[in-house]
Design an enzyme around this catalytic site. Structure first.
Site, PDB file in Angstrom:
ATOM      1  N   TYR A 140       0.844  -1.236   0.018  1.00 40.28           N
ATOM      2  CA  TYR A 140      -0.148   0.006   0.132  1.00 40.28           C
ATOM      3  C   TYR A 140       1.122   1.399  -0.060  1.00 40.28           C
ATOM      4  O   TYR A 140       0.739   2.042  -0.797  1.00 40.28           O
ATOM      5  CB  TYR A 140      -0.924   0.024   1.229  1.00 40.28           C
ATOM      6  CG  TYR A 140      -1.736   1.245   1.379  1.00 40.28           C
ATOM      7  CD1 TYR A 140      -2.550   1.828   0.514  1.00 40.28           C
ATOM      8  CD2 TYR A 140      -1.334   2.257   2.354  1.00 40.28           C
ATOM      9  CE1 TYR A 140      -3.115   3.144   0.915  1.00 40.28           C
ATOM     10  CE2 TYR A 140      -1.938   3.226   2.730  1.00 40.28           C
ATOM     11  CZ  TYR A 140      -2.629   3.607   1.819  1.00 40.28           C
ATOM     12  OH  TYR A 140      -3.389   4.932   1.980  1.00 40.28           O
ATOM     13  N   ASP A 283       2.287  -3.100   9.869  1.00 30.87           N
ATOM     14  CA  ASP A 283       1.850  -2.250  10.883  1.00 30.87           C
ATOM     15  C   ASP A 283       3.205  -1.436  11.407  1.00 30.87           C
ATOM     16  O   ASP A 283       3.854  -2.162  12.507  1.00 30.87           O
ATOM     17  CB  ASP A 283       1.064  -2.391  11.961  1.00 30.87           C
ATOM     18  CG  ASP A 283      -0.384  -2.038  11.683  1.00 30.87           C
ATOM     19  OD1 ASP A 283      -0.666  -1.584  10.822  1.00 30.87           O
ATOM     20  OD2 ASP A 283      -1.434  -2.879  12.165  1.00 30.87           O
TER      21      ASP A 283
END
Ligand code: UDP
Length: 327
Positions: A140, A283
């Site tokens: 992403y 993350d």
């Protein structure tokens, strides 16, 4: 200004469209409704189409005499991008390339691009300034960084003026709590916690409690959707003269996952089950913005510096729309 809002039926795009109208602009929404909601867009021209459709893009740019483009039509889930990188590069990079090609062909030069804090990967220091190393750890983030680079090179030709706005965690509801966040399936922290508070899900799962942060959970910088959209308007107005603008958009304050859960409990007055689980791939432990560049150069000011007010606006939207947009 006549502005094409790609992804204008999505969460950020629909808030942006409403703000453009309120500020006297003439937005046209372009959306394939794969994620967005038709009912989130009111009283503006709507083109149902896909960014892969070059012909439709060209026709739309000419038909509506578009002067600037805002691009929100992208996949946005870090975890999903790790599982499906090719889908992410296709939608986030190839389709952005197609859009820029259409703009170039039609002679449209102003472009505001939704970028992300994920371009930094695991930052060397926080709060993050724009100059820090960009080393994304998810497809992403990398797909967004590649679009930024493409814009930068294209701007050097003199045919593109662009702003890349690196969002931290967009949240809350705009329009006094009337334009909200409704993803399907939902993956974002605040709406998920609110769903738990409303009894619509069994629990809220904390993804990782062993991060090097004060309470072991990830720390993020939550920025209200209207504050975010205001920065887009300011950036767009600068693109008359500026070739390349890059800004972080965040409040500069970090809240841990546990703190966000506590804030939702306080705002809603509800208690619910919290389950600790493992880390979610992709993350980083802490992402907080140094947004002083946007404040200084754009004159950007935020109206929602505190998480509680942001959560209140989100809670209002969710309680008014318990089943989301229903389309
Ligand atoms: N998160 C979580 N449980 C969830 C969803 C998210 O603990 O059910 C965490 C996630 O790992 C991240 C933070 O909440 O640290 C914000 O995640 P979100 O998906 O809202 O935004 P992102 O930071 O990925 O843009």
């Amino acid at each position: 200004m006549k502005v094409l809002v790609c992804g204008g039926a999505g969460y950020i795009g629909s808030n942006m469209t409403a703000m453009l109208v309120s500020q006297g602009h003439e937005p046209v929404v372009f959306d394939n409704l794969s994620k967005g909601h038709r009912s989130a867009v009111k009283d503006v021209p709507f083109v149902s189409g896909d960014l892969a459709d070059f012909g439709l893009l060209i026709d739309t740019l000419h038909k509506y005499e578009i002067e600037g483009v805002m691009h929100f039509a992208a996949f946005i889930e870090v975890g999903e991008s790790v599982a499906e990188p090719l889908r992410y590069y296709h939608n986030n990079f190839n389709n952005a390339h197609n859009l820029l090609c259409a703009m170039d062909d039609a002679g449209v030069r102003k472009f505001v691009f939704s970028s992300t804090a994920a371009v930094y990967g695991i930052p060397e220091t926080v709060p993050i300034t724009e100059e820090l190393t960009k080393a994304p750890i998810s497809p992403y983030g990398d797909s967004k960084l590649n679009v930024e680079k493409m814009c930068s090179f294209q701007s050097e030709t003199g045919r593109l003026n662009y702003a890349a706005l690196r969002y931290f965690n967009a949240c809350g509801a705009g329009g006094g709590g009337t334009i909200g966040e409704d993803h399907s399936p939902e993956s974002h922290l605040i709406p998920l916690i609110i769903q738990a508070a409303m009894g619509k899900r069994e629990d809220i799962k904390i993804f990782g409690t062993d991060y090097p942060t004060p309470d072991g959970t990830c720390v993020r910088d939550y920025i209200h959707i209207e504050d975010l959209c205001k920065a887009h308007l300011l950036a767009l107005s600068k693109l008359d003269t500026e070739r390349e603008l890059v800004y972080n958009l965040g409040n500069g304050t970090g809240y841990s996952v546990r703190e966000v859960i506590e804030t939702v409990k306080k705002v809603s007055g509800k208690d619910f089950k919290v389950t600790e689980t493992g880390r979610r791939p992709g993350d980083p432990p802490v992402l907080t913005a140094d947004a002083s560049k946007a404040r200084k150069e754009l004159g950007w000011k935020t109206d929602f510096p505190e998480l509680e007010a942001i959560v209140e606006s989100a809670w209002k939207w969710h309680t008014l729309h318990p089943d989301g947009y229903n389309d």
